[in-house]
Design an enzyme around this catalytic site. Structure first.
Site, PDB file in Angstrom:
ATOM      1  N   LYS A  31      37.528  52.514  51.487  1.00  0.00           N
ATOM      2  CA  LYS A  31      36.061  52.436  51.531  1.00  0.00           C
ATOM      3  C   LYS A  31      35.593  51.879  52.873  1.00  0.00           C
ATOM      4  O   LYS A  31      34.715  52.434  53.524  1.00  0.00           O
ATOM      5  CB  LYS A  31      35.547  51.574  50.385  1.00  0.00           C
ATOM      6  CG  LYS A  31      34.028  51.510  50.299  1.00  0.00           C
ATOM      7  CD  LYS A  31      33.564  50.665  49.129  1.00  0.00           C
ATOM      8  CE  LYS A  31      33.805  51.355  47.811  1.00  0.00           C
ATOM      9  NZ  LYS A  31      33.202  50.605  46.674  1.00  0.00           N
ATOM     10  N   GLU A  84      46.812  47.285  54.462  1.00  0.00           N
ATOM     11  CA  GLU A  84      47.953  48.118  54.075  1.00  0.00           C
ATOM     12  C   GLU A  84      47.667  49.588  54.374  1.00  0.00           C
ATOM     13  O   GLU A  84      48.498  50.298  54.963  1.00  0.00           O
ATOM     14  CB  GLU A  84      48.277  47.948  52.585  1.00  0.00           C
ATOM     15  CG  GLU A  84      48.694  46.543  52.180  1.00  0.00           C
ATOM     16  CD  GLU A  84      47.536  45.710  51.678  1.00  0.00           C
ATOM     17  OE1 GLU A  84      47.794  44.721  50.972  1.00  0.00           O
ATOM     18  OE2 GLU A  84      46.360  46.056  51.986  1.00  0.00           O
ATOM     19  N   GLY A 136      37.335  50.482  42.697  1.00  0.00           N
ATOM     20  CA  GLY A 136      38.507  51.281  43.046  1.00  0.00           C
ATOM     21  C   GLY A 136      39.284  51.788  41.853  1.00  0.00           C
ATOM     22  O   GLY A 136      39.705  52.948  41.803  1.00  0.00           O
ATOM     23  N   ARG A 137      39.482  50.931  40.866  1.00  0.00           N
ATOM     24  CA  ARG A 137      40.291  51.333  39.706  1.00  0.00           C
ATOM     25  C   ARG A 137      39.543  52.270  38.765  1.00  0.00           C
ATOM     26  O   ARG A 137      40.109  52.756  37.794  1.00  0.00           O
ATOM     27  CB  ARG A 137      40.776  50.092  38.953  1.00  0.00           C
ATOM     28  CG  ARG A 137      39.664  49.165  38.485  1.00  0.00           C
ATOM     29  CD  ARG A 137      40.253  47.816  38.055  1.00  0.00           C
ATOM     30  NE  ARG A 137      39.251  46.827  37.700  1.00  0.00           N
ATOM     31  CZ  ARG A 137      38.572  46.083  38.572  1.00  0.00           C
ATOM     32  NH1 ARG A 137      38.784  46.244  39.868  1.00  0.00           N
ATOM     33  NH2 ARG A 137      37.692  45.177  38.164  1.00  0.00           N
ATOM     34  N   GLU A 172      43.480  44.039  36.213  1.00  0.00           N
ATOM     35  CA  GLU A 172      42.579  43.671  37.299  1.00  0.00           C
ATOM     36  C   GLU A 172      41.162  43.504  36.765  1.00  0.00           C
ATOM     37  O   GLU A 172      40.382  42.706  37.290  1.00  0.00           O
ATOM     38  CB  GLU A 172      42.611  44.728  38.407  1.00  0.00           C
ATOM     39  CG  GLU A 172      41.902  44.271  39.680  1.00  0.00           C
ATOM     40  CD  GLU A 172      42.170  45.169  40.869  1.00  0.00           C
ATOM     41  OE1 GLU A 172      43.123  44.894  41.625  1.00  0.00           O
ATOM     42  OE2 GLU A 172      41.437  46.167  41.036  1.00  0.00           O
ATOM     43  N   HIS A 213      65.898  53.794  24.493  1.00  0.00           N
ATOM     44  CA  HIS A 213      67.253  53.395  24.859  1.00  0.00           C
ATOM     45  C   HIS A 213      67.237  52.272  25.888  1.00  0.00           C
ATOM     46  O   HIS A 213      68.237  52.017  26.562  1.00  0.00           O
ATOM     47  CB  HIS A 213      68.024  54.606  25.385  1.00  0.00           C
ATOM     48  CG  HIS A 213      68.240  55.653  24.354  1.00  0.00           C
ATOM     49  ND1 HIS A 213      69.390  55.730  23.593  1.00  0.00           N
ATOM     50  CD2 HIS A 213      67.429  56.652  23.906  1.00  0.00           C
ATOM     51  CE1 HIS A 213      69.292  56.742  22.755  1.00  0.00           C
ATOM     52  NE2 HIS A 213      68.107  57.311  22.917  1.00  0.00           N
ATOM     53  N   LYS A 247      45.698  37.829  50.218  1.00  0.00           N
ATOM     54  CA  LYS A 247      45.432  38.674  51.385  1.00  0.00           C
ATOM     55  C   LYS A 247      44.958  37.829  52.571  1.00  0.00           C
ATOM     56  O   LYS A 247      45.353  38.067  53.716  1.00  0.00           O
ATOM     57  CB  LYS A 247      44.392  39.736  51.021  1.00  0.00           C
ATOM     58  CG  LYS A 247      44.915  40.792  50.064  1.00  0.00           C
ATOM     59  CD  LYS A 247      43.798  41.611  49.439  1.00  0.00           C
ATOM     60  CE  LYS A 247      43.076  42.463  50.435  1.00  0.00           C
ATOM     61  NZ  LYS A 247      42.093  43.366  49.787  1.00  0.00           N
TER      62      LYS A 247
END
Length: 544
Positions: free
Chosen positions: A209, A215, A271-272, A357, A388, A508
Site C-alpha cells: 500500500k 520486507e 490487508g488480511r 491478527e 497420520h 518491526k
C-alpha cells in the site's frame, strides 16, 4: 464507534452461560441418544454451504443463551454499522468495508459521503484489461517476448490471500503461465522463486500500500536488480516487467513503474481482508476475470446472508459463537481447521492471519484490559495427511481441540475410488471424535486387559462439518467470507477491535534499529538488553 454494551462479563447472557456451563453439559453421545433427530436438527444451509454443528458440546439451551449473548452485545447493530461504512476501526478512525470489494455495481455504500462502489468496479475493470493482456500474450516484455512467469511480491495479506487463492483455484488456472509468490525477507525465498525463470518473460507484481514495507521493498529491489541483469542494466525495462498494487504513486514512479500500471485500493480495506481487491491481481491473471468475478459473487452471497439471516440460521454467527463457547468456557486454546481438499492446503495458513491478527487483542474498544480469553490459535493441514500426524493428539490427548472439517461432494479430479475414500475418512473422523470408544467396547473386541486402556477413545470432542458441492471460485469466496464474518462476530462479542494490528509494530520498529548494528563495518555502542546485545555481537563475529 466505541464500545456500545456493558462489559462482557456483566451481561446477563454471559452470567447465565457461566451457570449453564457450571451445571454440566451432557456428553455428545448422550445428547444424540436423548434426541435421535439431533443430527438433522442442528444443521443449517445457506448460500450453497451446509453446516452440521450437531457434534458440539451444546444443548438447545446453550444455543439460546449464545444467541442472547449476541443480542446483548448489539451484534445486529454492529453488522449494520460495518455495512453502512461507519468508522468502526476506532484506533485508526477508518471504515471497514471489505464487503464493498464484492458489492454489485448498483449497490450504494458510502464512506464520508462518497459512494465507493464505482471506484471498486473501476479498479476491477482495469485489472480485467491487464489480466487479459498478460494471459493472451499481448502484453510483451521489453524485448518483445510474451510474459510466461508472474511473481507476486508482498507479505501478510498481500501474500497469504493471493497464494491461498492461487493454490485453492489451481484447477481453474492458466497452465501456460508459471506463478511464484515471494514474501519472506529471507533471501532464499526470492532465490528459489526465480531460479529457473527467464527475466525477459517474467512479470513482477509488487503489492505494498505504502510502497515502503521493508520486507516487500527489499524483495522488490532485489527483483529489480535480478531483472536488469537480463537487459544489461537498461532501466527502461522495468516498466515492462513490473506493475504495482499500491496507493503511493510517487514511490511507484521512482521505482521505475509506470503509474498507469498501478492498481490502487483503500484504507478502509485491511490487508488480511484484501484478497478480492487489486491485491488479487495475480489471482485474476491465473484464473481469468470471469472466474475472479464468480469468486466475488460468492463473497457477496455470504455477505448478504450474514447481514440478513436470523442469528439462529446464520452460518458465521453460529460458528463464531461456538468458537467463543469453547475458548471462554472450556479453555480451548486452539482450533483446528481441516480441509479434506488438497487444493485448500494453504487455507489454514490464510485463516491464521485472518483470525489471530484480527482478534488477538488484550484490551476492549474502550482500552480496558479484558478478563476473558480472546482469539485461540488456529492451525491445520489437509486431510488425510493430518490423520497420520497430529490427529493422535486430537483424539487421545489431554487438550480439547475443536475442529472445523471442510469437505466437498464432487472432486475436481475424479480418479478411481479416491474421493469416496477421502470423504469416508472425514465423516469417520468427526464420528470418532464425537463418540469415541469405551473400555467396554474395547474389551468386547477381545483386547487384553493390559492393552485395553491404550485403545480407549474418550470421545466428546467437538467438531463442525462444512460441506459444499464443489470447490469453485464462487465457493471459495463463500468460505472466505464465512470466516471473515465469523471473526467479526467474535470480535463484537469480545468487544475488541478486530481491524487494527498494532501488535505487529513493535518488533518491526526494533528491527529497524538493529539492522544498522548488524550491517555496519564498525561496531555500534549497543543499548539493548544483555541478551540482545550478546546476540548481535555473536552474529557479527560469526558472519563470514
Amino acid at each position: 464507534m466505541t464500545s456500545n454494551h456493558k462489559p462482557l462479563t456483566e451481561l446477563n447472557a454471559w452470567k447465565d452461560l457461566v451457570v449453564h456451563h457450571g451445571n454440566g453439559i451432557p456428553k455428545i453421545s448422550e445428547l444424540f441418544a436423548t434426541d435421535p433427530q439431533r443430527g438433522e436438527k442442528m444443521t443449517v444451509e445457506a448460500a450453497g454451504i451446509f453446516l452440521d454443528y450437531s457434534k458440539n458440546r451444546i444443548t438447545e439451551e446453550t444455543l439460546k443463551l449464545l444467541f442472547r449473548l449476541a443480542d446483548e452485545s448489539n451484534l445486529r447493530a454492529r453488522i449494520e454499522a460495518m455495512f453502512s461504512g461507519e468508522k468502526i476501526n476506532i484506533t485508526e478512525n477508518r471504515a471497514v468495508l471489505h464487503v464493498a470489494l464484492r458489492a454489485p455495481e448498483e449497490e450504494l455504500i458510502f464512506v464520508d459521503g462518497e459512494n465507493v462502489v464505482p471506484k471498486v468496479h473501476e479498479v476491477l475493470a482495469r485489472m480485467k484489461v491487464f489480466a487479459e493482456k498478460v494471459s493472451s500474450g499481448s502484453w510483451k516484455g521489453y524485448t518483445g517476448k510474451p510474459i510466461r512467469n508472474i511473481v507476486n511480491i508482498g507479505i501478510g495479506g498481500s501474500d497469504l490471500g493471493p497464494v491461498m487463492a492461487y493454490e485453492a483455484l489451481k484447477h481453474y488456472s492458466d497452465r501456460n503461465l508459471t506463478f511464484r509468490f515471494v514474501s519472506n525477507v529471507d533471501g532464499t525465498d526470492f532465490a528459489e522463486a526465480v531460479i529457473d525463470l527467464d527475466g525477459e518473460e517474467t512479470l513482477f507484481i509488487v503489492s505494498s500500500k505504502t510502497f515502503t514495507t521493508i520486507e516487500t521493498m527489499t524483495n522488490a529491489l532485489t527483483a529489480r536488480e535480478w531483472l536488469l541483469k537480463s537487459f544489461r542494466g537498461d532501466v527502461k525495462a522495468v516498466a515492462r516487467h513490473f506493475v504495482a498494487v499500491s496507493t503511493n504513486g510517487a514511490e511507484v514512479s521512482k521505482f521505475g513503474i509506470d503509474t498507469d500500471n498501478m492498481f490502487g485500493f483503500w484504507d478502509w480495506v485491511g490487508g488480511r481482508y484484501s484478497m478480492d481487491s487489486a491485491i488479487g491481481l495475480a489471482t485474476m491473471i491465473a484464473i481469468g476475470p470471469d472466474n475472479f468475478m464468480d469468486m466475488l459473487k460468492g463473497f457477496h452471497s455470504m455477505d448478504v446472508h450474514f447481514r440478513t439471516a436470523p442469528f439462529a440460521s446464520n452460518l458465521p454467527v453460529i460458528m463464531g459463537l461456538l468458537g467463543l463457547w469453547y475458548t471462554d468456557f472450556f479453555g480451548a486454546e486452539t482450533i483446528a481447521v481441516l480441509p479434506y481438499e488438497q487444493y485448500l492446503k494453504r487455507f489454514p495458513a490464510y485463516l491464521q492471519q485472518l483470525t489471530m491478527e484480527s482478534n488477538g487483542k488484550h484490551v476492549t474498544l474502550n482500552g480496558t484490559e479484558v478478563d476473558y480469553h480472546t482469539s485461540p490459535v488456529y492451525w491445520g493441514e489437509p486431510g488425510t495427511n493430518g490423520q497420520h500426524s497430529f490427529y493422535q493428539l486430537i483424539h487421545q490427548g489431554t487438550r480439547l481441540i475443536p475442529c472445523d472439517f471442510i469437505a466437498f461432494a464432487e472432486p475436481l479430479n475424479q480418479i478411481g475410488r479416491h474421493h469416496d475414500i477421502l470423504i469416508a475418512n472425514v465423516f469417520a473422523q468427526a464420528e470418532a471424535l464425537a463418540f469415541g470408544k469405551t473400555i467396554e467396547q474395547v474389551r468386547d473386541e477381545g483386547v487384553p486387559e493390559w492393552l485395553a486402556p491404550h485403545k480407549v477413545f474418550e470421545g466428546n470432542r467437538p467438531s463442525n462439518m462444512i460441506l459444499a458441492r464443489k470447490l469453485t471460485p464462487e465457493t471459495l469466496g463463500k468460505l472466505v467470507a464465512l470466516y471473515e464474518h465469523y471473526v467479526f462476530t467474535q470480535g463484537v462479542v469480545w468487544n475488541i477491535g478486530s481491524f487494527d494490528q498494532w501488535g505487529v509494530e513493535l518488533g518491526k520498529v526494533l528491527a529497524q534499529r538493529i539492522i544498522p548494528e548488524l550491517e555496519s563495518v564498525t561496531e555500534h555502542k549497543l543499548t539493548h538488553d544483555s541478551s540482545t546485545n550478546n546476540l548481535i555481537r555473536r552474529y557479527r563475529a560469526m558472519k563470514v
